[in-house]
Design an enzyme around this catalytic site. Structure first.
Site, mmCIF file in Angstrom:
data_model
loop_
_atom_site.group_PDB
_atom_site.id
_atom_site.type_symbol
_atom_site.label_atom_id
_atom_site.label_comp_id
_atom_site.label_asym_id
_atom_site.label_seq_id
_atom_site.Cartn_x
_atom_site.Cartn_y
_atom_site.Cartn_z
ATOM 1 N N TYR A 1 -6.855 10.850 4.522
ATOM 2 C CA TYR A 1 -5.509 10.943 3.985
ATOM 3 C C TYR A 1 -5.526 11.780 2.702
ATOM 4 C CZ TYR A 1 -4.389 7.289 7.376
ATOM 5 O OH TYR A 1 -4.216 6.581 8.534
ATOM 6 N N GLN B 1 0.829 -1.201 0.000
ATOM 7 C CA GLN B 1 0.000 0.000 0.000
ATOM 8 C C GLN B 1 0.867 1.256 0.000
ATOM 9 O OE1 GLN B 1 -2.275 1.942 3.404
ATOM 10 N NE2 GLN B 1 -3.911 0.747 2.436
#
Length: 220
Positions: free
Chosen positions: A178, A109
């Site tokens: 985020y 990720q």
């Protein structure tokens, strides 16, 4: 019969995502452990943790998020692993190798924490200057167009390193406040340029990241 198989009859059967074949439909999701070193290098404890997840039998096992920028603006956890330089590839390769050992597909990720990043800095970054609602986070600085373009390239470069480390897939984090979600959200994105305004323009930044990665590593 295995637990859950009656309710979800396909969960233990093989599946396919694009060109990637998986042994079952179970995916271990990215979990931030804070097990890695403060300088971004992968630790033995993190490798052992990821091995345990693969040994558990999931068809796909996802690493914790890796931050993509040398400034640390995208770093949201003290023990977050890094992928902004080639020197991190050997440690990341250890994770890919240990996941493969159990016939699971390895997923890395990429994560820029945006408004909740900059854990070692006195500021955070985002699409616009929108005051933080939680005092534990530093106030954001608006990213220039040049900074946005650099961030796109940092994701692309990180994806190339991900492939060189031997991972089967890349996951681009765009969740829970985020950076990518900061751009998509009308609450945190007040821009009036090519990266803000309409839903399509607010999605332009993550679109460029995906397109850039596709162009660099192909469609497989």
């Amino acid at each position: 019969m295995k637990p859950g198989e009656k309710k979800y009859p396909h969960i233990f059967s093989p599946g396919k995502l694009g060109k990637v074949e998986v042994k079952n439909r179970i995916k271990y999701a990215s979990t931030e452990t804070n097990f890695n070193f403060v300088d971004g290098y992968v630790s033995d404890k993190e490798v052992a943790y990821m091995e345990a997840q693969a040994r558990g039998g999931a068809g796909m096992v996802t690493t914790q998020g890796a931050f993509t920028d040398p400034s640390g603006e995208g770093k949201g956890y003290v023990g977050m692993m890094a992928i902004y330089d080639d020197r991190f590839i050997p440690g990341l390769k250890r994770i890919a190798d240990v996941i493969r050992k159990y016939d699971s597909k390895s997923v890395l990720q990429l994560m820029h924490c945006g408004r909740v990043g900059g854990v070692h800095l006195d500021y955070t970054v985002g699409p616009s200057v929108v005051p933080q609602r939680l005092p534990r986070f530093r106030e954001p600085v608006e990213m220039s167009v040049e900074a946005i373009e650099q961030c796109v390239q940092e994701h692309v470069d990180a994806a190339i390193r991900c492939r060189e480390a031997g991972f089967d897939a890349i996951e681009i984090s765009g969740i829970v406040g985020y950076l990518l979600s900061n751009f998509i959200s009308a609450y945190t994105n007040k821009r009036t340029d090519e990266f803000g305004g309409t839903p399509a323009k607010r999605a332009e930044f993550p679109r460029r990241i995906v397109a850039g990665i596709r162009g660099a590593v192909g469609d497989d």
